[in-house]
Every structure is written in C-alpha cells, then in structure tokens.
Design an enzyme around this catalytic site. Structure first.
Site, PDB file in Angstrom:
ATOM      1  N   ARG A 122     -38.012 -56.656 -19.082  1.00  0.00           N
ATOM      2  CA  ARG A 122     -39.075 -56.209 -20.005  1.00  0.00           C
ATOM      3  C   ARG A 122     -38.589 -56.270 -21.449  1.00  0.00           C
ATOM      4  O   ARG A 122     -39.325 -56.679 -22.353  1.00  0.00           O
ATOM      5  CB  ARG A 122     -39.480 -54.766 -19.683  1.00  0.00           C
ATOM      6  CG  ARG A 122     -40.325 -54.618 -18.445  1.00  0.00           C
ATOM      7  CD  ARG A 122     -40.750 -53.185 -18.238  1.00  0.00           C
ATOM      8  NE  ARG A 122     -39.672 -52.308 -17.820  1.00  0.00           N
ATOM      9  CZ  ARG A 122     -39.454 -51.100 -18.305  1.00  0.00           C
ATOM     10  NH1 ARG A 122     -40.226 -50.610 -19.265  1.00  0.00           N
ATOM     11  NH2 ARG A 122     -38.474 -50.348 -17.842  1.00  0.00           N
TER      12      ARG A 122
ATOM     13  N   LEU B 183     -35.971 -51.357  -9.163  1.00  0.00           N
ATOM     14  CA  LEU B 183     -36.966 -52.345  -9.590  1.00  0.00           C
ATOM     15  C   LEU B 183     -38.155 -51.550 -10.110  1.00  0.00           C
ATOM     16  O   LEU B 183     -38.580 -50.580  -9.479  1.00  0.00           O
ATOM     17  CB  LEU B 183     -37.414 -53.205  -8.408  1.00  0.00           C
ATOM     18  CG  LEU B 183     -36.768 -54.575  -8.205  1.00  0.00           C
ATOM     19  CD1 LEU B 183     -37.372 -55.242  -6.972  1.00  0.00           C
ATOM     20  CD2 LEU B 183     -36.915 -55.498  -9.401  1.00  0.00           C
ATOM     21  N   ASP B 184     -38.699 -51.951 -11.246  1.00  0.00           N
ATOM     22  CA  ASP B 184     -39.873 -51.267 -11.801  1.00  0.00           C
ATOM     23  C   ASP B 184     -41.034 -51.324 -10.803  1.00  0.00           C
ATOM     24  O   ASP B 184     -41.137 -52.284 -10.031  1.00  0.00           O
ATOM     25  CB  ASP B 184     -40.317 -51.940 -13.107  1.00  0.00           C
ATOM     26  CG  ASP B 184     -39.349 -51.670 -14.251  1.00  0.00           C
ATOM     27  OD1 ASP B 184     -38.662 -50.637 -14.207  1.00  0.00           O
ATOM     28  OD2 ASP B 184     -39.290 -52.501 -15.177  1.00  0.00           O
ATOM     29  N   PRO B 185     -41.941 -50.337 -10.840  1.00  0.00           N
ATOM     30  CA  PRO B 185     -43.091 -50.352  -9.924  1.00  0.00           C
ATOM     31  C   PRO B 185     -43.885 -51.660  -9.971  1.00  0.00           C
ATOM     32  O   PRO B 185     -44.369 -52.132  -8.947  1.00  0.00           O
ATOM     33  CB  PRO B 185     -43.941 -49.175 -10.403  1.00  0.00           C
ATOM     34  CG  PRO B 185     -42.953 -48.233 -11.009  1.00  0.00           C
ATOM     35  CD  PRO B 185     -41.906 -49.109 -11.654  1.00  0.00           C
TER      36      PRO B 185
END
Length: 235
Positions: free
Chosen positions: A182, A47-49
C-alpha cells in the site's frame, strides 16, 4: 499429522478476512477434530483484509518457526489506480484527493518503477500494525490522532509492469519482510507526479510456497477429515 508437535499449513486467505480471523477459524477446526479445548496456532505474516493469497499458519511447537518464515522473500501481484489517493492507501477508506494523470505514459511508469528496485526507505501507512509508544498506529489513526511513523529500510528485488491500462496498472513485486505494498502504491503515485492507491493485492509466494500449494479456508474441514491424525494426549 500431529498438530501439537507442530504442523505448517499453507492457506489462500479469503478477501475481507483478517489474518486473525483465519487463524481463529483454523484453530477452531483443529480443536474440534482433536477434541481439545486449545492448541497453539499462529500465522507467519499479516495480510490486509482486502488482500488475498499465501498465508503460512503454524501449529503447536511449529509456532517457534514463525519468525523464520517471516524473513522469507515475498511476491505480490498488485493493482494500482493512478490519479487518486485514500487515507489507507487502499479501498478500506474513501478517495480523499484526485490528481492529474494525462501526462502519464507507459514509458513514464516503467521508468518510475525502476527507481524502487534495491534498498529503499519506506514510511509505513498510518493504518498499519506498526507501534507508536506501544500503541498500534491504526488504533490511533482511527481515533483521528496524528500519527508519525519513521521510515524503514527494506529491499525490493524485482518490480515488473504486467499490465498498463491507464489510469490502472498491474505490477509484480518481489520484496523483503516489512514491505507495505500500500505504501509502495502511494510512493509510485508520487513518483509519477500524481497519486495512487491499491485496488487489488494477491500474495503469490512466500519463500518457496506458492499460491497453488495453498488450501482454501473453506475446504479445510474436509481436508482435515482425510488426514491421519495422531491422538493428542492431554498433559
């Protein structure tokens, strides 16, 4: 519980934490509890930050199941800002271009979202863990190098418009492994003859694991103290 034989744990990843940092923190607490120096711990999907939500962590022999979990369908709630883009397609980078949004209506958004349901081709973000000649794309991108990534085929099962407060929209997405929300934000912006970037992302489900099934990283040490732990015999 037997962390060496293998346990599968569900966490709600905190905002601004990397997936790697979560794994390290969980490993630290397990090692400390067991009185060992090392134990295998891994996650089943980055998971992205700047995203929060469901993160599956496997320990010991259960790390062999990581690939199985990676193939599970995932559900996300995403907030998109229309009319502006960033190089990372989220808030990690500053806005680099703005676009008109006056022409965008709820009907136009609904219509654009429908185009992404089914089997689609998606070019991953350059700020991603995809590899180019053995190197991570984000490492090359951060050095200012030109990165060209190939489109990947993936499946989006559902897209639902939850809120439409233009120029901001909130959507629910159910999708396959390898989907970059994204990149989906970027593509939705283009489909609306505008631009878009992600301002919020929550992974609400992985397979049958939902957000309400997850522990917080903060509460894990206390939770661990309440578990019956099988003694680890050092081999």
């Amino acid at each position: 519980m037997n962390f060496k034989e293998g346990e599968v744990l569900y966490f709600d990843k905190p905002l601004k934490w990397t997936s790697f940092a979560v794994v390290n923190k969980i490993r630290y607490h397990i090692c400390r509890k067991l009185g060992v120096k090392k134990i295998k711990v891994g996650h089943a999907g980055t998971l992205d930050p700047l995203a929060t939500g469901v993160m599956i962590i496997c320990t010991g022999k259960a790390t062999k199941r990581i690939e199985e979990f990676q193939y599970h369908t995932k559900e996300y709630i995403a907030t998109l800002q229309l009319g502006a883009t960033t190089p990372s397609f989220d808030l990690e980078k500053e806005i680099d271009a703005t676009y008109p949004t006056e022409h965008i209506t709820r009907e136009l958004v609904e219509e654009a979202l429908q185009r992404f349901i089914g089997r689609i081709e998606q070019i991953p973000p350059v700020f991603s863990a995809c590899k180019v000649d053995g190197k991570r794309a984000y490492d090359l991108a951060r050095k200012g190098e030109d990165v060209e990534l190939k489109a990947k085929t993936l499946i989006i099962d559902e897209i639902e418009l939850l809120e439409c407060n233009l120029p901001e929209i909130k959507i629910r997405v159910v999708c396959s492994k390898g989907t970059y929300i994204r990149a989906l934000a970027r593509d939705i912006g283009e489909a609306l003859n505008s631009g878009a970037h992600l301002t919020g992302l929550i992974r609400t489900r992985v397979g049958d694991v939902r957000l309400e099934d997850c522990l917080s990283v903060e509460s894990f040490p206390e939770w661990l103290d309440q578990q019956e732990i099988e003694e680890v015999i050092n081999e």
